[in-house]
Enzyme design. Structure first.
Site, PDB file in Angstrom:
ATOM      1  N   ASP A   1      52.501  -3.769  32.978  1.00 26.96           N
ATOM      2  CA  ASP A   1      53.862  -4.023  32.516  1.00 26.96           C
ATOM      3  C   ASP A   1      53.942  -5.331  31.742  1.00 26.96           C
ATOM      4  O   ASP A   1      53.225  -6.289  32.045  1.00 26.96           O
ATOM      5  CB  ASP A   1      54.802  -4.077  33.726  1.00 26.96           C
ATOM      6  CG  ASP A   1      56.241  -3.818  33.343  1.00 26.96           C
ATOM      7  OD1 ASP A   1      56.507  -3.481  32.168  1.00 26.96           O
ATOM      8  OD2 ASP A   1      57.122  -3.961  34.220  1.00 26.96           O
TER       9      ASP A   1
ATOM     10  N   HIS B   1      51.626  -3.560  22.910  1.00 28.41           N
ATOM     11  CA  HIS B   1      50.930  -2.397  23.469  1.00 28.41           C
ATOM     12  C   HIS B   1      49.464  -2.382  23.027  1.00 28.41           C
ATOM     13  O   HIS B   1      48.578  -2.032  23.812  1.00 28.41           O
ATOM     14  CB  HIS B   1      51.624  -1.105  23.039  1.00 28.41           C
ATOM     15  CG  HIS B   1      52.965  -0.902  23.661  1.00 28.41           C
ATOM     16  ND1 HIS B   1      53.174  -1.004  25.020  1.00 28.41           N
ATOM     17  CD2 HIS B   1      54.179  -0.604  23.117  1.00 28.41           C
ATOM     18  CE1 HIS B   1      54.457  -0.765  25.292  1.00 28.41           C
ATOM     19  NE2 HIS B   1      55.081  -0.534  24.154  1.00 28.41           N
TER      20      HIS B   1
ATOM     21  N   LEU C   1      32.154   1.682  38.216  1.00 29.65           N
ATOM     22  CA  LEU C   1      33.598   1.816  38.414  1.00 29.65           C
ATOM     23  C   LEU C   1      34.118   3.140  37.867  1.00 29.65           C
ATOM     24  O   LEU C   1      33.743   3.552  36.763  1.00 29.65           O
ATOM     25  CB  LEU C   1      34.314   0.662  37.709  1.00 29.65           C
ATOM     26  CG  LEU C   1      35.848   0.729  37.678  1.00 29.65           C
ATOM     27  CD1 LEU C   1      36.426   0.288  39.011  1.00 29.65           C
ATOM     28  CD2 LEU C   1      36.406  -0.127  36.543  1.00 29.65           C
TER      29      LEU C   1
END
Length: 239
Positions: A16, A33, A127
């Site tokens: 966010d 973004h 990961l």
């Protein structure tokens, strides 16, 4: 990173603050973004280095379609731009990429790219980067319930088969462990329809740092906070 810390197995991050980060710099929201998308690579690489097994990131929600049209259009093109830039880096890394969320609302080009990235990294053993795109937890649960109902009608399962383990197996995250630590950046303190089932016993960590500024040091702070908590899972632990 301290060696004696309790490293969470699965962290989830609500990315966010991209728009506010750009506005503070006099730039359009889409600039934020873009910077936020490129920060994913940095954090994922560090998470892999310190032993985190799974990282789920909230990139685009089912509710984000209500944003201004030009912003949505940009966000639909951003993953293509991102993966084109990092394709070789992803291929040569140890990170395995998977996706959660609907696939029927995005373009054929983006769907093809998602499948390509999954195939490219399927044998990676580091990961697991779970990219939640066009994802909403309520939508996920509705889809799961419909599929369970269809399988009952088809006599593949019975009502008595339904338990938490079975429901888990119908979710987008069916092969992932529950979330240990949920992080939200930018100062907002909401869950926003993200992994509601999977965060049932997660520790929550909120920071005022905007996502493009969230770096290794900030992730360390979140893990230190997590490591200092007493997770009881509804029970009690002896001192």
């Amino acid at each position: 990173m301290q060696n004696d810390l309790n490293i969470p197995t699965h962290i989830a991050i609500i990315l966010d603050g991209n728009g506010r980060w750009a506005k503070k710099r006099g730039m359009p929201r889409v600039y934020g973004h873009r910077k936020g998308a490129y920060n994913i690579s940095n954090i994922a690489q560090y998470a892999d280095e310190i032993g985190i097994k799974v990282m789920s990131i909230y990139c685009f929600s089912t509710e984000n379609w209500s944003r201004p049209g030009d912003e949505v259009t940009y966000l639909m093109k951003l993953p293509i731009r991102y993966f084109s830039r990092y394709k070789e880096k992803i291929k040569n890394s140890n990170i395995k990429v998977i996706f959660s969320g609907r696939r029927d609302h995005v373009s054929e080009k983006l769907n093809t790219l998602m499948d390509e990235i999954v195939e490219l990294t399927k044998d990676h053993v580091g990961l697991i980067l779970n990219i939640c795109f066009d994802y909403g937890s309520r939508d996920e649960l509705v889809r799961a319930i419909k599929n369970i109902a269809n399988d009952i009608i088809s006599n593949k399962i019975t009502i008595s088969d339904i338990d938490t383990k079975l429901i888990n197996s119908y979710l987008d995250t069916k092969n992932l462990p529950d979330v240990d630590l949920l992080i939200r950046t930018s100062g907002e303190q909401r869950i926003s329809n993200f992994l509601l089932w999977q965060i049932a016993y997660a520790e929550l960590y909120f920071t005022d740092v905007l996502w493009p500024d969230f770096d290794k040091i900030e992730l360390d702070k979140a893990i230190i906070s997590y490591s200092n908590r007493n997770r009881r899972f509804g029970g009690l632990k002896e001192k």
